[in-house]
Write a protein that holds these residues in place. Structure first.
Motif, PDB file in Angstrom:
ATOM      1  N   ILE A 226       0.879  15.965 -22.314  1.00  0.00           N
ATOM      2  CA  ILE A 226       2.198  15.608 -21.777  1.00  0.00           C
ATOM      3  C   ILE A 226       3.298  16.258 -22.600  1.00  0.00           C
ATOM      4  O   ILE A 226       4.242  16.835 -22.053  1.00  0.00           O
ATOM      5  CB  ILE A 226       2.376  14.070 -21.722  1.00  0.00           C
ATOM      6  CG1 ILE A 226       1.491  13.473 -20.626  1.00  0.00           C
ATOM      7  CG2 ILE A 226       3.843  13.698 -21.475  1.00  0.00           C
ATOM      8  CD1 ILE A 226       1.419  11.949 -20.635  1.00  0.00           C
TER       9      ILE A 226
ATOM     10  N   LEU B 260       6.055  18.899 -21.177  1.00  0.00           N
ATOM     11  CA  LEU B 260       7.495  18.667 -21.277  1.00  0.00           C
ATOM     12  C   LEU B 260       8.201  19.839 -21.951  1.00  0.00           C
ATOM     13  O   LEU B 260       9.346  20.166 -21.615  1.00  0.00           O
ATOM     14  CB  LEU B 260       7.780  17.385 -22.069  1.00  0.00           C
ATOM     15  CG  LEU B 260       7.286  16.071 -21.460  1.00  0.00           C
ATOM     16  CD1 LEU B 260       7.544  14.913 -22.417  1.00  0.00           C
ATOM     17  CD2 LEU B 260       7.935  15.796 -20.114  1.00  0.00           C
TER      18      LEU B 260
ATOM     19  N   HIS C  40       8.327  22.879 -19.043  1.00  0.00           N
ATOM     20  CA  HIS C  40       8.660  22.705 -17.626  1.00  0.00           C
ATOM     21  C   HIS C  40      10.041  22.089 -17.409  1.00  0.00           C
ATOM     22  O   HIS C  40      10.578  21.406 -18.284  1.00  0.00           O
ATOM     23  CB  HIS C  40       7.572  21.880 -16.928  1.00  0.00           C
ATOM     24  CG  HIS C  40       6.277  22.615 -16.822  1.00  0.00           C
ATOM     25  ND1 HIS C  40       5.348  22.609 -17.836  1.00  0.00           N
ATOM     26  CD2 HIS C  40       5.770  23.428 -15.851  1.00  0.00           C
ATOM     27  CE1 HIS C  40       4.320  23.364 -17.488  1.00  0.00           C
ATOM     28  NE2 HIS C  40       4.557  23.880 -16.299  1.00  0.00           N
TER      29      HIS C  40
ATOM     30  N   GLU D  70      13.340  20.021 -15.851  1.00  0.00           N
ATOM     31  CA  GLU D  70      13.688  18.592 -15.847  1.00  0.00           C
ATOM     32  C   GLU D  70      13.131  17.831 -14.653  1.00  0.00           C
ATOM     33  O   GLU D  70      12.624  16.721 -14.794  1.00  0.00           O
ATOM     34  CB  GLU D  70      15.219  18.466 -15.886  1.00  0.00           C
ATOM     35  CG  GLU D  70      15.721  17.064 -16.087  1.00  0.00           C
ATOM     36  CD  GLU D  70      17.234  17.023 -16.215  1.00  0.00           C
ATOM     37  OE1 GLU D  70      17.867  16.411 -15.332  1.00  0.00           O
ATOM     38  OE2 GLU D  70      17.781  17.595 -17.175  1.00  0.00           O
TER      39      GLU D  70
ATOM     40  N   LYS E  93      10.525  18.174 -13.058  1.00  0.00           N
ATOM     41  CA  LYS E  93       9.075  17.968 -13.131  1.00  0.00           C
ATOM     42  C   LYS E  93       8.697  16.944 -14.207  1.00  0.00           C
ATOM     43  O   LYS E  93       7.544  16.524 -14.281  1.00  0.00           O
ATOM     44  CB  LYS E  93       8.361  19.296 -13.409  1.00  0.00           C
ATOM     45  CG  LYS E  93       8.516  20.330 -12.300  1.00  0.00           C
ATOM     46  CD  LYS E  93       7.802  21.612 -12.650  1.00  0.00           C
ATOM     47  CE  LYS E  93       7.907  22.635 -11.533  1.00  0.00           C
ATOM     48  NZ  LYS E  93       9.254  23.185 -11.383  1.00  0.00           N
ATOM     49  N   CYS E  94       9.642  16.575 -15.027  1.00  0.00           N
ATOM     50  CA  CYS E  94       9.354  15.690 -16.167  1.00  0.00           C
ATOM     51  C   CYS E  94       9.580  14.218 -15.816  1.00  0.00           C
ATOM     52  O   CYS E  94      10.405  13.522 -16.425  1.00  0.00           O
ATOM     53  CB  CYS E  94      10.199  16.104 -17.372  1.00  0.00           C
ATOM     54  SG  CYS E  94       9.828  17.788 -17.921  1.00  0.00           S
ATOM     55  N   LYS E  95       8.857  13.789 -14.808  1.00  0.00           N
ATOM     56  CA  LYS E  95       8.917  12.398 -14.343  1.00  0.00           C
ATOM     57  C   LYS E  95       7.505  11.856 -14.210  1.00  0.00           C
ATOM     58  O   LYS E  95       6.549  12.620 -14.035  1.00  0.00           O
ATOM     59  CB  LYS E  95       9.660  12.317 -13.009  1.00  0.00           C
ATOM     60  CG  LYS E  95      11.121  12.734 -13.121  1.00  0.00           C
ATOM     61  CD  LYS E  95      11.855  12.552 -11.813  1.00  0.00           C
ATOM     62  CE  LYS E  95      13.330  12.913 -11.988  1.00  0.00           C
ATOM     63  NZ  LYS E  95      14.104  12.739 -10.746  1.00  0.00           N
TER      64      LYS E  95
ATOM     65  N   LEU F  32       4.043  13.921 -13.283  1.00  0.00           N
ATOM     66  CA  LEU F  32       3.010  14.048 -14.322  1.00  0.00           C
ATOM     67  C   LEU F  32       1.675  13.474 -13.842  1.00  0.00           C
ATOM     68  O   LEU F  32       0.613  14.012 -14.153  1.00  0.00           O
ATOM     69  CB  LEU F  32       3.459  13.332 -15.598  1.00  0.00           C
ATOM     70  CG  LEU F  32       4.609  13.997 -16.368  1.00  0.00           C
ATOM     71  CD1 LEU F  32       5.145  13.056 -17.437  1.00  0.00           C
ATOM     72  CD2 LEU F  32       4.170  15.306 -16.987  1.00  0.00           C
TER      73      LEU F  32
ATOM     74  N   ILE G  26       9.671  11.058 -27.484  1.00  0.00           N
ATOM     75  CA  ILE G  26      10.380  11.373 -26.237  1.00  0.00           C
ATOM     76  C   ILE G  26      11.587  10.448 -26.089  1.00  0.00           C
ATOM     77  O   ILE G  26      11.688   9.419 -26.767  1.00  0.00           O
ATOM     78  CB  ILE G  26       9.474  11.212 -24.995  1.00  0.00           C
ATOM     79  CG1 ILE G  26       8.968   9.757 -24.901  1.00  0.00           C
ATOM     80  CG2 ILE G  26       8.325  12.190 -24.994  1.00  0.00           C
ATOM     81  CD1 ILE G  26       8.490   9.361 -23.526  1.00  0.00           C
TER      82      ILE G  26
ATOM     83  N   THR H 234      14.085  10.551 -16.231  1.00  0.00           N
ATOM     84  CA  THR H 234      13.518  11.841 -16.610  1.00  0.00           C
ATOM     85  C   THR H 234      13.102  11.749 -18.075  1.00  0.00           C
ATOM     86  O   THR H 234      13.768  11.081 -18.864  1.00  0.00           O
ATOM     87  CB  THR H 234      14.560  12.961 -16.429  1.00  0.00           C
ATOM     88  OG1 THR H 234      14.975  12.987 -15.066  1.00  0.00           O
ATOM     89  CG2 THR H 234      13.976  14.314 -16.790  1.00  0.00           C
TER      90      THR H 234
ATOM     91  N   GLN I 239      12.380  13.476 -21.716  1.00  0.00           N
ATOM     92  CA  GLN I 239      12.712  14.633 -22.544  1.00  0.00           C
ATOM     93  C   GLN I 239      12.093  14.481 -23.926  1.00  0.00           C
ATOM     94  O   GLN I 239      11.909  13.365 -24.410  1.00  0.00           O
ATOM     95  CB  GLN I 239      14.240  14.771 -22.688  1.00  0.00           C
ATOM     96  CG  GLN I 239      14.947  15.167 -21.408  1.00  0.00           C
ATOM     97  CD  GLN I 239      16.445  15.347 -21.619  1.00  0.00           C
ATOM     98  OE1 GLN I 239      16.963  15.097 -22.700  1.00  0.00           O
ATOM     99  NE2 GLN I 239      17.131  15.789 -20.583  1.00  0.00           N
TER     100      GLN I 239
END
Length: 200
Positions: free
Chosen positions: A48, A52, A55, A57, A59-61, A65, A89, A102, A104
Motif C-alpha cells: 500500500i 501511494l 499513484h 490522488e 486512486k488512493c482510496k 486499493l 499516512i 483520500t 496520503q
C-alpha cells in the motif's frame, strides 16, 4: 492434470512454465516479507505504501486499493488503520462527504515507501543479463498472459494498454490515440498513469 505432477511435468513445457512462474512468485513473497519485517509492517501494508508513492490522488482510496490488491474493503481498512496509527499516512477527508477520504503518505511513510520500492532489485538483476531480444519475448508473453488472466476475471483492475480507451489495434499494430503514435510491443504499458478504463 496438475502442473505440479512431476511425471507429467517432465514432458510438458506448459506445466514447466507454470511451475517456473510459481517459483518467481515465491521469490516476490520472500523479498516482500523481508522488507515488511524490517519495518514491522505486513506485506500488504508495504504494498500500500509503495502504491501511494507512485499513484495519483484519485486512486488512493480504500475502494480503489481493495480492487487493486483483490482484497475486501474491510481488509484494506484494517491496514490503513495500522498505517495511520503508526503515522505513516494521513487521511484527507472530502468536504462534501465526511465518510470519504483520500490517503496520503506522511513524511515518515514516504521514507519507508521510497526505500521499500526497491525490494524487487534481486529479481531485476537476472533480467538485466537478458539480451534485448530475450527481454522483448518475455515481456510480450507476460503481457499476453496478464491480459488473458484479466479477461477471465482471475485478476481484476489493470491499467494496461489493452484495457484503455486510448488503445487500438490497427492493421495488427498497437496504437495509442493519446500519444497519437504506434507502439512497439516493448512500448506497451503495464501500469499507465494516463489509463482510462475501457467500458465493455
Amino acid at each position: 492434470m496438475s502442473s505440479f505432477n512431476l511425471k507429467k511435468q517432465e514432458n510438458n513445457i506448459d506445466y514447466k512454465i507454470v511451475v517456473a512462474l510459481e517459483r518467481i512468485s515465491e521469490a516476490f513473497k520472500v523479498l516482500l516479507w523481508k522488507e515488511s519485517k524490517e519495518n514491522s509492517l505486513s506485506p500488504i501494508q508495504i504494498q500500500i505504501l509503495i502504491f501511494l508513492l507512485f499513484h495519483s490522488e484519485e486512486k488512493c482510496k480504500v475502494s480503489y486499493l481493495a480492487n487493486e490488491f483483490n482484497l475486501t474493503k474491510a481488509t484494506i481498512s484494517d491496514s490503513i488503520r495500522v498505517l495511520h496509527k503508526k503515522e505513516l499516512i494521513t487521511k484527507i477527508y472530502s468536504e462534501t462527504d465526511s465518510r470519504s477520504y483520500t490517503i496520503q503518505l506522511s513524511s515518515k511513510g514516504r521514507k519507508i515507501a521510497e526505500k521499500s520500492a526497491y525490494f524487487t532489485s534481486s529479481i531485476e538483476k537476472p533480467i538485466q543479463q537478458f539480451s534485448k531480444e530475450q527481454k522483448e519475448i518475455v515481456f510480450s508473453s507476460l503481457v499476453q498472459m496478464i491480459k488473458s488472466l484479466n479477461t477471465s476475471g482471475v485478476i481484476t483492475l489493470q491499467r494496461m494498454c489493452f484495457t484503455c480507451t486510448n488503445y487500438k489495434l490497427q492493421n495488427n499494430q498497437h496504437f495509442c490515440s493519446l500519444l497519437q503514435s504506434n507502439l512497439h510491443d516493448s512500448e506497451l504499458r503495464i501500469d499507465c498513469q494516463d489509463h482510462v478504463l475501457k467500458v465493455s
